[in-house]
Design an enzyme around this catalytic site. Structure first.
Site, mmCIF file in Angstrom:
data_model
loop_
_atom_site.group_PDB
_atom_site.id
_atom_site.type_symbol
_atom_site.label_atom_id
_atom_site.label_comp_id
_atom_site.label_asym_id
_atom_site.label_seq_id
_atom_site.Cartn_x
_atom_site.Cartn_y
_atom_site.Cartn_z
ATOM 1 N N ASN A 8 0.972 -1.503 -0.116
ATOM 2 C CA ASN A 8 -0.120 0.247 0.025
ATOM 3 C C ASN A 8 0.924 1.137 -0.204
ATOM 4 O O ASN A 8 1.916 1.724 1.007
ATOM 5 C CB ASN A 8 -1.132 0.174 1.734
ATOM 6 C CG ASN A 8 -1.863 1.074 1.494
ATOM 7 O OD1 ASN A 8 -1.787 2.043 0.204
ATOM 8 N ND2 ASN A 8 -2.012 1.719 2.633
ATOM 9 N N TRP A 9 0.972 1.913 -1.397
ATOM 10 C CA TRP A 9 1.967 3.063 -1.288
ATOM 11 C C TRP A 9 1.278 4.858 -0.898
ATOM 12 O O TRP A 9 2.092 4.896 -0.360
ATOM 13 C CB TRP A 9 1.605 3.318 -2.698
ATOM 14 C CG TRP A 9 3.338 2.244 -3.476
ATOM 15 C CD1 TRP A 9 3.799 1.766 -2.797
ATOM 16 C CD2 TRP A 9 3.918 2.414 -4.528
ATOM 17 N NE1 TRP A 9 4.687 1.013 -3.306
ATOM 18 C CE2 TRP A 9 4.805 1.665 -4.585
ATOM 19 C CE3 TRP A 9 3.849 3.619 -5.741
ATOM 20 C CZ2 TRP A 9 6.286 1.284 -5.405
ATOM 21 C CZ3 TRP A 9 4.897 3.489 -6.881
ATOM 22 C CH2 TRP A 9 5.597 2.652 -6.323
ATOM 23 N N LYS A 10 -0.693 4.266 -0.736
ATOM 24 C CA LYS A 10 -0.881 5.789 0.018
ATOM 25 C C LYS A 10 -0.058 6.556 -0.543
ATOM 26 O O LYS A 10 -0.667 6.202 -1.545
ATOM 27 C CB LYS A 10 -0.053 5.602 1.676
ATOM 28 C CG LYS A 10 -0.495 4.945 2.586
ATOM 29 C CD LYS A 10 -0.011 4.907 4.246
ATOM 30 C CE LYS A 10 1.019 3.526 5.061
ATOM 31 N NZ LYS A 10 0.587 3.994 6.062
ATOM 32 N N HIS A 97 -9.421 1.195 5.491
ATOM 33 C CA HIS A 97 -8.045 1.542 5.820
ATOM 34 C C HIS A 97 -8.401 2.343 7.474
ATOM 35 O O HIS A 97 -9.366 3.352 6.826
ATOM 36 C CB HIS A 97 -7.501 2.408 5.153
ATOM 37 C CG HIS A 97 -5.481 1.982 5.586
ATOM 38 N ND1 HIS A 97 -5.445 2.751 6.652
ATOM 39 C CD2 HIS A 97 -4.591 1.190 5.731
ATOM 40 C CE1 HIS A 97 -4.021 2.363 6.082
ATOM 41 N NE2 HIS A 97 -3.514 1.629 6.363
ATOM 42 N N GLU A 165 -5.216 -4.888 10.950
ATOM 43 C CA GLU A 165 -4.351 -3.672 11.040
ATOM 44 C C GLU A 165 -4.302 -3.641 12.753
ATOM 45 O O GLU A 165 -5.528 -2.139 12.588
ATOM 46 C CB GLU A 165 -4.413 -2.954 9.671
ATOM 47 C CG GLU A 165 -4.216 -3.794 8.168
ATOM 48 C CD GLU A 165 -3.027 -2.239 7.383
ATOM 49 O OE1 GLU A 165 -2.428 -2.927 6.790
ATOM 50 O OE2 GLU A 165 -4.240 -1.844 6.675
ATOM 51 N N GLY A 171 2.952 1.996 11.114
ATOM 52 C CA GLY A 171 3.708 2.854 11.362
ATOM 53 C C GLY A 171 4.639 3.518 12.311
ATOM 54 O O GLY A 171 5.153 3.996 12.153
ATOM 55 N N SER A 208 3.677 -2.655 10.014
ATOM 56 C CA SER A 208 4.965 -2.635 10.813
ATOM 57 C C SER A 208 5.332 -3.615 9.640
ATOM 58 O O SER A 208 6.848 -4.474 10.761
ATOM 59 C CB SER A 208 5.445 -2.787 12.412
ATOM 60 O OG SER A 208 5.053 -1.255 12.685
ATOM 61 N N GLY A 229 2.795 -1.136 4.405
ATOM 62 C CA GLY A 229 2.638 0.255 3.758
ATOM 63 C C GLY A 229 4.522 0.638 3.775
ATOM 64 O O GLY A 229 4.852 0.427 2.959
ATOM 65 N N GLY A 230 4.814 0.842 4.944
ATOM 66 C CA GLY A 230 5.854 1.485 4.505
ATOM 67 C C GLY A 230 6.828 0.740 3.473
ATOM 68 O O GLY A 230 7.806 1.673 2.440
#
Ligand code: PEP
Length: 247
Positions: A8-10, A97, A165, A171, A208, A229-230
């Protein structure tokens, strides 16, 4: 069982970011484990068409990060409907989300988002999770149950993947213990099984996940994959997550 690695690049990426995914695609195409997993990337809306066209017949599928609660066209400035997402070739969408729940997505809105996305043949990655306060009050299971019961319907049987999640883990570098996460995953599976009459519900973990933490998560066989994510913005980290999962 097929595993999922979803990035997920956000709010990240420009057309040049294609080079990140080219490296990931090259890795998958040579990976001896490639038949065991699926890679899906959810870039911002601005990049969906470019990425879909580029990765047609390749190893990466493309999805959206959100999908509006109406079907086709309307006068909602800034909104993108599931029909529009499907029309540029994306096959998946995230819904629910915590970033969007925080901005006002209620269970009622999410139910409509899920309904219209499914009607437009998008596969839904439905995100649920408790916040820190709820966790400390030992409300995790009741929160998860409510989030599922208020949105899921039986007819979604083939169209839905659940991503668990915990909000406090997104994050932050904080992750649930193996025991906690095993229990929550089994709990979610039992609810989805009952509600959708689905024999093998797909439940992913997100929060994470990186090239180190995946070594713990991979020990939990009930987890069908990850929402990342990150670490999904770096080809090296994303590839190392897959590599470490299979070593
Ligand atoms: C997310 O935003 O869905 C997520 C899991 O982020 P991160 O991997 O950075 O915790």
């Amino acid at each position: 069982m097929m595993k999922y690695f979803i990035g997920n690049w956000k709010m990240f990426g420009t057309p040049k970011s294609l080079s990140i995914l080219n490296k990931v695609n090259y890795f998958i195409s040579r990976d001896k484990n490639k038949k065991k997993y699926k890679v899906i990337i959810t870039p911002p809306f601005t990049l969906i068409q470019t990425f879909v066209d580029h990765f047609k017949n390749k190893k990466i599928s493309i999805g959206a990060q959100n999908s509006y609660q109406k079907e086709k066209f309307s006068s909602d400035t800034g909104a993108i409907s599931p029909f529009m997402i499907r029309s540029v070739g994306a096959k998946y969408t995230l819904i629910g989300h915590s970033d969007n729940r925080k901005e006002g997505d209620t269970d009622k809105i999410l139910k409509d988002k899920v309904k219209f996305a499914s009607k437009n043949n998008l596969k839904i990655i439905f995100c649920i999770g408790e916040n820190k306060f709820q966790k400390n009050k030992k409300k995790t299971f009741s929160v998860l149950k409510k989030q599922l019961m208020n949105v899921l319907e039986k007819k979604l049987i083939d169209n839905i993947i659940i991503a668990y999640e915990p909000i406090w883990s997104i994050g932050t570098g904080k992750i649930p213990s193996k025991n906690e996460l095993t229990k929550s995953t089994i709990f979610i599976k039992s609810i989805v099984k009952k509600m959708l009459k689905k024999k093998t519900p797909i439940v992913l973990y997100g929060g994470s996940v990186d090239e180190n933490s995946v070594n713990l998560f991979k020990q939990i066989k009930e987890i069908d994959g990850f929402l990342i994510g990150g670490a999904s913005k770096s080809s090296k980290k994303f590839i190392d997550i897959i590599k470490n999962y299979y070593t």
